[in-house]
Design an enzyme around this catalytic site. Structure first.
Site, short mmCIF file in Angstrom:
data_model
loop_
_atom_site.label_atom_id
_atom_site.label_comp_id
_atom_site.label_asym_id
_atom_site.label_seq_id
_atom_site.Cartn_x
_atom_site.Cartn_y
_atom_site.Cartn_z
N SER A 9 0.83 -1.19 0.00
CA SER A 9 0.00 0.00 0.00
C SER A 9 0.87 1.25 0.00
O SER A 9 1.83 1.35 0.77
CB SER A 9 -0.91 0.00 1.23
OG SER A 9 -1.54 1.24 1.39
N GLY B 256 -0.69 4.31 0.36
CA GLY B 256 -1.63 5.34 0.81
C GLY B 256 -2.50 5.85 -0.32
O GLY B 256 -3.07 5.06 -1.08
N GLU C 162 -1.79 6.94 -3.09
CA GLU C 162 -1.31 6.59 -4.43
C GLU C 162 -1.81 5.23 -4.90
O GLU C 162 -1.65 4.88 -6.06
CB GLU C 162 0.21 6.62 -4.45
CG GLU C 162 0.83 7.94 -4.02
CD GLU C 162 0.33 9.08 -4.88
OE1 GLU C 162 0.27 8.93 -6.11
OE2 GLU C 162 0.00 10.14 -4.30
N GLY C 163 -2.40 4.44 -3.98
CA GLY C 163 -2.95 3.15 -4.38
C GLY C 163 -2.10 1.98 -3.96
O GLY C 163 -1.43 2.01 -2.92
N GLY D 53 -6.14 0.33 5.51
CA GLY D 53 -5.37 -0.90 5.34
C GLY D 53 -6.18 -2.14 5.66
O GLY D 53 -6.08 -3.16 4.96
N ASP D 54 -7.01 -2.07 6.71
CA ASP D 54 -7.84 -3.21 7.07
C ASP D 54 -8.90 -3.46 5.99
O ASP D 54 -9.22 -4.62 5.68
CB ASP D 54 -8.52 -2.97 8.41
CG ASP D 54 -7.52 -2.77 9.54
OD1 ASP D 54 -6.42 -3.35 9.46
OD2 ASP D 54 -7.83 -2.02 10.48
#
Length: 308
Positions: free
Chosen positions: A216, A218, A220-221, A247-248
């Site tokens: 990840s 953030g 930006e994908g 994230g989860d």
């Protein structure tokens, strides 16, 4: 069926403030409190997706009882094991002026060898009919450094896919068990490998044992390197809000995709859309259904050459 594992379950507390300033007093405008820990958050998002996950892990003391009450309220099947001590609390302070969150994580109860052996047997007994096991978050004090590796080997021997979302030594020790998917964020993958470049770092972790790396970045994908190919998946726009649950939500999408035997481009599209849909929500484990549906048609997934 999907089984989520939260070895260090928590009572998650979120405070909303106008802005966060060091060495200053703050007025808290809203307080949210709920059962949490990364695996429980994943289970909440899986429920949104229409799955019926079972949540297991370790809880302790009065805080552990509140966590289990929260699972019942959320109608998430509870297969947690109680140990001595008291479960931890986490505090997320979310600043509305910039959308950032400052997190304070408790360490959790000390888990001795007997309790760990009991949980290991308990975990093995839950695997009948399980297609995907999600192992998320930190480990409490006292567990062996290869705790996740042990659970991954047990789950793999039972025929389940394994998805691991952890960091630091717990991640590095688990690689020898060859998890099917790991999902580090940019900071975690750099810390694990020393590589600033996400593609290079992902290749290093695959070489060390991970079958698939979904990294990840953030807003930006995602960058994913898998046995079937390498892709980048990017959201159409950046959203403001609380990023702690993104994230989860990503892990939940990966687990659901594996359970449904979806192709990786579809899994990544859903993972980015679901991650983005978590950001407008004040607490981890929730997603904005309208954002998810909109982003699901707008996320760009492009194939890439595999890193050398």
């Amino acid at each position: 069926m999907i089984l989520t594992v939260t070895l260090n379950a928590a009572l998650d507390v979120t405070w909303d403030v106008e802005s966060l300033r060091p060495r200053a007093s703050h007025r808290v405008d809203a307080v949210h409190e709920r059962a949490g820990g990364k695996g429980i958050n994943v289970a909440r998002v899986l429920t949104f997706l229409g799955h019926t996950p079972v949540a297991t892990g370790l809880v302790a003391g009065a805080t552990g009882r509140v966590i289990r009450d929260g699972l019942r309220t959320a109608q998430i099947p509870d297969a947690f094991l109680e140990v001595a001590g008291d479960s931890r609390r986490t505090l997320a302070v979310v600043s509305r002026d910039d959308g950032d969150a400052t997190i304070f994580n408790g360490r959790g109860p000390h888990v001795d060898r007997d309790a760990w052996e009991l949980f290991s047997r308990h975990f093995a007994g839950l695997l009948d009919g399980v297609g995907v096991v999600v192992l998320s978050g930190s480990t409490p004090p006292g567990l062996p450094p290869d705790a996740y590796a042990q659970l991954i080997r047990t789950a793999s021997a039972a025929g389940a896919f394994t998805v691991l979302d952890t960091s630091g030594p717990a991640l590095l020790h688990a690689l020898s068990a060859r998890p099917d998917v790991i999902k580090p964020n940019a900071a975690e993958i750099t810390a694990a490998t020393g590589c600033e470049d996400v593609a290079e770092a992902a290749a290093v972790l695959r070489a060390r044992g991970a079958r698939t790396v979904v990294a990840s970045a953030g807003p930006e994908g995602l960058y994913a390197i898998t046995p079937e190919g390498t892709w980048r998946a990017a959201p159409p726009e950046r959203l403001s809000g609380n990023p702690t649950g993104a994230g989860d939500a990503c892990v939940a999408a990966v687990a659901a995709g594996l359970a449904d035997r979806s192709a990786w481009p579809h899994i990544l599209r859903a993972a980015v859309a679901l991650s983005a849909a978590a950001v407008p929500c004040p607490v981890a484990g929730d997603v904005d259904a309208a954002v998810y549906r909109r982003f699901l048609t707008e996320v760009l997934v492009e194939p890439l050459d595999a890193p050398c």
